[in-house]
Write a protein that holds these residues in place. Structure first.
Motif, PDB file in Angstrom:
ATOM      1  N   HIS A 190      11.164   1.038  17.226  1.00  0.00           N
ATOM      2  CA  HIS A 190       9.906   1.421  16.576  1.00  0.00           C
ATOM      3  C   HIS A 190      10.018   2.859  16.084  1.00  0.00           C
ATOM      4  N   ALA A 191       9.715   3.063  14.820  1.00  0.00           N
ATOM      5  CA  ALA A 191       9.778   4.404  14.235  1.00  0.00           C
ATOM      6  C   ALA A 191       8.811   4.480  13.068  1.00  0.00           C
ATOM      7  N   ALA A 192       8.252   5.642  12.845  1.00  0.00           N
ATOM      8  CA  ALA A 192       7.255   5.829  11.793  1.00  0.00           C
ATOM      9  C   ALA A 192       7.782   5.442  10.421  1.00  0.00           C
ATOM     10  N   GLU A 193       9.077   5.734  10.173  1.00  0.00           N
ATOM     11  CA  GLU A 193       9.634   5.460   8.851  1.00  0.00           C
ATOM     12  C   GLU A 193       9.787   3.965   8.562  1.00  0.00           C
ATOM     13  N   VAL A 206       7.359   1.891   8.582  1.00  0.00           N
ATOM     14  CA  VAL A 206       6.141   1.453   7.891  1.00  0.00           C
ATOM     15  C   VAL A 206       6.268   1.776   6.410  1.00  0.00           C
ATOM     16  N   PRO A 207       6.248   0.773   5.544  1.00  0.00           N
ATOM     17  CA  PRO A 207       6.362   1.037   4.103  1.00  0.00           C
ATOM     18  C   PRO A 207       5.179   1.865   3.595  1.00  0.00           C
ATOM     19  N   ALA A 208       5.478   2.776   2.703  1.00  0.00           N
ATOM     20  CA  ALA A 208       4.417   3.625   2.159  1.00  0.00           C
ATOM     21  C   ALA A 208       3.378   2.812   1.402  1.00  0.00           C
ATOM     22  N   ASP A 209       3.804   1.657   0.852  1.00  0.00           N
ATOM     23  CA  ASP A 209       2.875   0.823   0.086  1.00  0.00           C
ATOM     24  C   ASP A 209       2.338  -0.354   0.891  1.00  0.00           C
ATOM     25  N   ALA A 210       2.453  -0.300   2.216  1.00  0.00           N
ATOM     26  CA  ALA A 210       1.958  -1.392   3.052  1.00  0.00           C
ATOM     27  C   ALA A 210       0.470  -1.601   2.829  1.00  0.00           C
ATOM     28  N   THR A 211       0.062  -2.880   2.797  1.00  0.00           N
ATOM     29  CA  THR A 211      -1.363  -3.202   2.657  1.00  0.00           C
ATOM     30  C   THR A 211      -2.025  -3.499   3.997  1.00  0.00           C
ATOM     31  N   ALA A 212      -1.206  -3.752   5.025  1.00  0.00           N
ATOM     32  CA  ALA A 212      -1.731  -3.994   6.372  1.00  0.00           C
ATOM     33  C   ALA A 212      -0.599  -3.821   7.375  1.00  0.00           C
ATOM     34  N   VAL A 213      -0.932  -3.285   8.538  1.00  0.00           N
ATOM     35  CA  VAL A 213      -0.010  -3.190   9.664  1.00  0.00           C
ATOM     36  C   VAL A 213      -0.619  -3.988  10.808  1.00  0.00           C
ATOM     37  N   VAL A 214       0.161  -4.916  11.373  1.00  0.00           N
ATOM     38  CA  VAL A 214      -0.365  -5.902  12.313  1.00  0.00           C
ATOM     39  C   VAL A 214       0.106  -5.587  13.723  1.00  0.00           C
ATOM     40  N   PHE A 215      -0.797  -5.743  14.704  1.00  0.00           N
ATOM     41  CA  PHE A 215      -0.472  -5.478  16.102  1.00  0.00           C
ATOM     42  C   PHE A 215      -0.992  -6.603  16.988  1.00  0.00           C
ATOM     43  N   THR A 216      -0.530  -6.618  18.244  1.00  0.00           N
ATOM     44  CA  THR A 216      -1.085  -7.479  19.285  1.00  0.00           C
ATOM     45  C   THR A 216      -1.354  -6.625  20.507  1.00  0.00           C
ATOM     46  N   HIS A 217      -1.807  -7.280  21.594  1.00  0.00           N
ATOM     47  CA  HIS A 217      -2.103  -6.555  22.827  1.00  0.00           C
ATOM     48  C   HIS A 217      -0.880  -5.904  23.440  1.00  0.00           C
ATOM     49  N   GLY A 277       0.771  -0.479  22.080  1.00  0.00           N
ATOM     50  CA  GLY A 277      -0.157   0.578  22.482  1.00  0.00           C
ATOM     51  C   GLY A 277      -0.536   1.470  21.318  1.00  0.00           C
ATOM     52  N   PRO A 278      -1.638   2.219  21.441  1.00  0.00           N
ATOM     53  CA  PRO A 278      -2.116   3.075  20.345  1.00  0.00           C
ATOM     54  C   PRO A 278      -1.185   4.240  20.033  1.00  0.00           C
ATOM     55  N   ASP A 279      -0.272   4.559  20.966  1.00  0.00           N
ATOM     56  CA  ASP A 279       0.653   5.657  20.724  1.00  0.00           C
ATOM     57  C   ASP A 279       1.944   5.193  20.046  1.00  0.00           C
ATOM     58  N   ASN A 280       2.024   3.926  19.692  1.00  0.00           N
ATOM     59  CA  ASN A 280       3.203   3.427  18.990  1.00  0.00           C
ATOM     60  C   ASN A 280       3.376   4.221  17.695  1.00  0.00           C
ATOM     61  N   PRO A 281       4.591   4.704  17.401  1.00  0.00           N
ATOM     62  CA  PRO A 281       4.768   5.550  16.208  1.00  0.00           C
ATOM     63  C   PRO A 281       4.422   4.851  14.904  1.00  0.00           C
ATOM     64  N   ARG A 331       0.639   4.963  14.575  1.00  0.00           N
ATOM     65  CA  ARG A 331       0.242   6.318  14.166  1.00  0.00           C
ATOM     66  C   ARG A 331       0.566   6.562  12.697  1.00  0.00           C
ATOM     67  N   ALA A 332       1.715   6.072  12.241  1.00  0.00           N
ATOM     68  CA  ALA A 332       2.100   6.250  10.844  1.00  0.00           C
ATOM     69  C   ALA A 332       1.138   5.520   9.914  1.00  0.00           C
ATOM     70  N   ALA A 333       0.741   4.303  10.306  1.00  0.00           N
ATOM     71  CA  ALA A 333      -0.201   3.543   9.486  1.00  0.00           C
ATOM     72  C   ALA A 333      -1.524   4.280   9.362  1.00  0.00           C
ATOM     73  N   ARG A 334      -2.000   4.847  10.469  1.00  0.00           N
ATOM     74  CA  ARG A 334      -3.249   5.612  10.425  1.00  0.00           C
ATOM     75  C   ARG A 334      -3.106   6.802   9.482  1.00  0.00           C
ATOM     76  N   ALA A 335      -1.971   7.485   9.568  1.00  0.00           N
ATOM     77  CA  ALA A 335      -1.755   8.658   8.720  1.00  0.00           C
ATOM     78  C   ALA A 335      -1.703   8.286   7.241  1.00  0.00           C
ATOM     79  N   LEU A 336      -1.144   7.108   6.943  1.00  0.00           N
ATOM     80  CA  LEU A 336      -1.047   6.644   5.565  1.00  0.00           C
ATOM     81  C   LEU A 336      -2.338   6.012   5.055  1.00  0.00           C
TER      82      LEU A 336
END
Length: 484
Positions: free
Chosen positions: A73-76, A78-89, A92-96, A99-104
């Motif tokens: 798992h790494a911030a890079e 996440v594609p800059a043009d991603a339309t959605a980032v998907v998670f499950t239980h 965790g919220p600290d996953n890089p 965090r990258a998706a939130r920043a983008l």
């Protein structure tokens, strides 16, 4: 495998909200629930990427669909043009990547939101739910519909055969989805037909008791099942019976069809035989209709799953006789008490069981395979310490049905004391657990040393215990006979 818990990430969209899947990224794409959803997205023509902690054959199969899969798992990632980032239980919220998706400014959405969006495109949506049996029942439905020429789409939380085969985007009108109650994400899922295999107390990290589980199922159906939809409910469990009673009594409630061994069920199983490596029964429906179920899968619980599938196919307008005929060729979904291999006259089965009721059902099936001469040896890997604490006594009673038990815990790195407590509970319940091996490879080695020709060894648990199969195969071939 982490224990089930309500997600600690707040999604940007609810399960019913719109989501743009044109460029979607999955965090933890190799998970049993995530991978089939990602596969359907890829087969629908969306641009898909994902990450996971390690590569697997299932992920390599996904990559062949032009899905870009990252290891780690790494911030890079996440594609800059991603339309959605998907998670499950499990994330965790600290996953890089979160965090990258939130920043983008990319919407962070739960897996259930994506599944709901995929299902919305199909005219007939079938949601398979319940405490136990979801994967097998959904797999049977997908298999039968495909054999009947319906070209269904499906998402099943287990492989149907080869790695990565739990998801498919078909060209037909049906979408069959295994819908998970473990984190309450089944509430808000839209469906035309709801299949509830059974309801019992499970997921103690999320629910207080069985009544609360029933309440949430009832809420989920009230919100998600279409007004003229149908609920197919197994009533052999107390929770299933309670839910069916509530739905039948409700004003303007859905159509309800019940099934089970119970004589009060609309569709009931009779003339049951679970001896040997298969199972058979007669399914008796309204008006005296009779269908002979003859399965390659073993155990009474698989007969119930097959009954749920046949009844659902009937609700969907399919021919029951043809459906029953097709299910004769169904080999089961992977790791649901399915044959792994045979070596030196010892038969080895894989079991995903991680609840006392599941353990009891799969060991009863193993006993029927072993017959009067063989013994049942279980290598059990608990799924997590909370579940082991809450259900410890019941686990001990269920595992006592084995002739020998080896307890291991490498998936969670359990404290040895917890495993020893489980061992003591197995012994107290009349079973035999002489070995606690924290490492799964050592546990497999120990099971091999106990086995003799004619025995059945069950590798049991939802973690990485199945990976001990290769060790078991090698040792059995060396110490008992020649591997086949």
């Amino acid at each position: 495998m982490a224990e089930t818990a309500v997600p600690t990430i707040t999604p940007d969209l609810s399960a019913g909200g719109p989501v743009d899947l044109s460029r979607v990224h999955f965090v933890g794409v190799g998970g049993t629930g995530m991978l089939p959803v990602a596969r359907v997205c890829a087969e629908r023509g969306f641009t898909v990427s994902g990450s996971d902690v390690r590569g697997t054959e299932a992920l390599r199969a996904l990559a062949r669909l032009n899905v870009r899969v990252h290891t780690g798992h790494a911030a890079e990632h996440v594609p800059a043009d991603a339309t959605a980032v998907v998670f499950t239980h499990a994330i965790g919220p600290d996953n890089p990547e979160i965090r990258a998706a939130r920043a983008l400014g990319v919407p962070v959405v739960h897996r259930s939101t994506v599944l709901n969006a995929l299902m919305a495109a199909q005219p007939m949506k079938v949601a398979v739910m319940g405490t136990h049996g979801k994967s097998s029942t959904a797999g049977m439905l997908a298999f039968a519909l495909a054999r009947l020429g319906q070209e269904p789409s499906y998402v099943v939380g287990a492989d149907l055969d080869v790695p990565g085969s739990g998801g498919h985007a078909g060209q037909g009108s049906f979408f069959v989805a295994e819908v998970d109650e473990s984190d309450r994400s089944h509430v808000g899922m839209n469906m035309d037909v709801a299949v509830i295999t059974n309801i019992g107390y499970d997921h103690p990290e999320v629910y207080d008791d069985e009544e609360q589980v029933v309440d949430v199922f009832e809420s989920g159906l009230a919100l998600g099942l279409r007004e003229d939809g149908t609920a197919v409910v197994g009533i052999d469990s107390s929770g299933g019976l309670e839910l069916a009673s509530r739905l039948i009594a409700a004003e303007n409630g859905p159509g309800v069809v019940t099934f089970g061994f119970s004589t009060s069920a609309d569709w009931r199983l009779t003339e049951v035989s679970t001896k040997g490596r298969g199972s058979s029964a007669v399914l008796v429906g309204p008006g005296g209709a009779r269908y002979a179920l003859d399965l390659r899968t073993v155990g009474g619980h698989q007969l119930l799953n097959a009954a749920a599938a046949v009844i659902t196919l009937h609700v969907l307008g399919q021919d029951c006789g043809q459906a029953v005929e097709q299910l004769r060729y169904f080999d089961g979904v992977v790791r649901r008490m399915t044959p792994a291999f045979e070596a030196g006259g010892v038969r080895v089965y894989d079991s995903y069981a991680h609840h006392p009721d599941e353990v009891r059902a799969d060991l009863a099936a193993a006993r029927s395979v072993a017959g009067e001469q063989g013994r049942v040896i279980t290598v059990f890997q608990p799924s997590g310490p909370t579940r082991l604490t809450v259900f410890g006594r019941r686990f001990g009673e269920a595992l006592a049905a084995s002739d020998e038990v080896v307890v291991t815990g490498s998936a969670q790195r359990f404290a040895v004391a917890g495993l020893e407590t489980l061992s003591a509970r197995i012994d107290a319940a009349g079973g035999t657990c002489r070995h606690v091996e924290p490492d799964r490879a050592e546990a497999a080695d120990r099971a091999a040393s106990l086995a003799r020709p004619g025995d059945v060894v069950v590798l049991m648990g939802p973690g990485d215990i199945a990976e001990a199969g290769q060790v078991l195969r090698t040792v059995l071939g060396d110490t008992v006979g020649t591997a086949v």
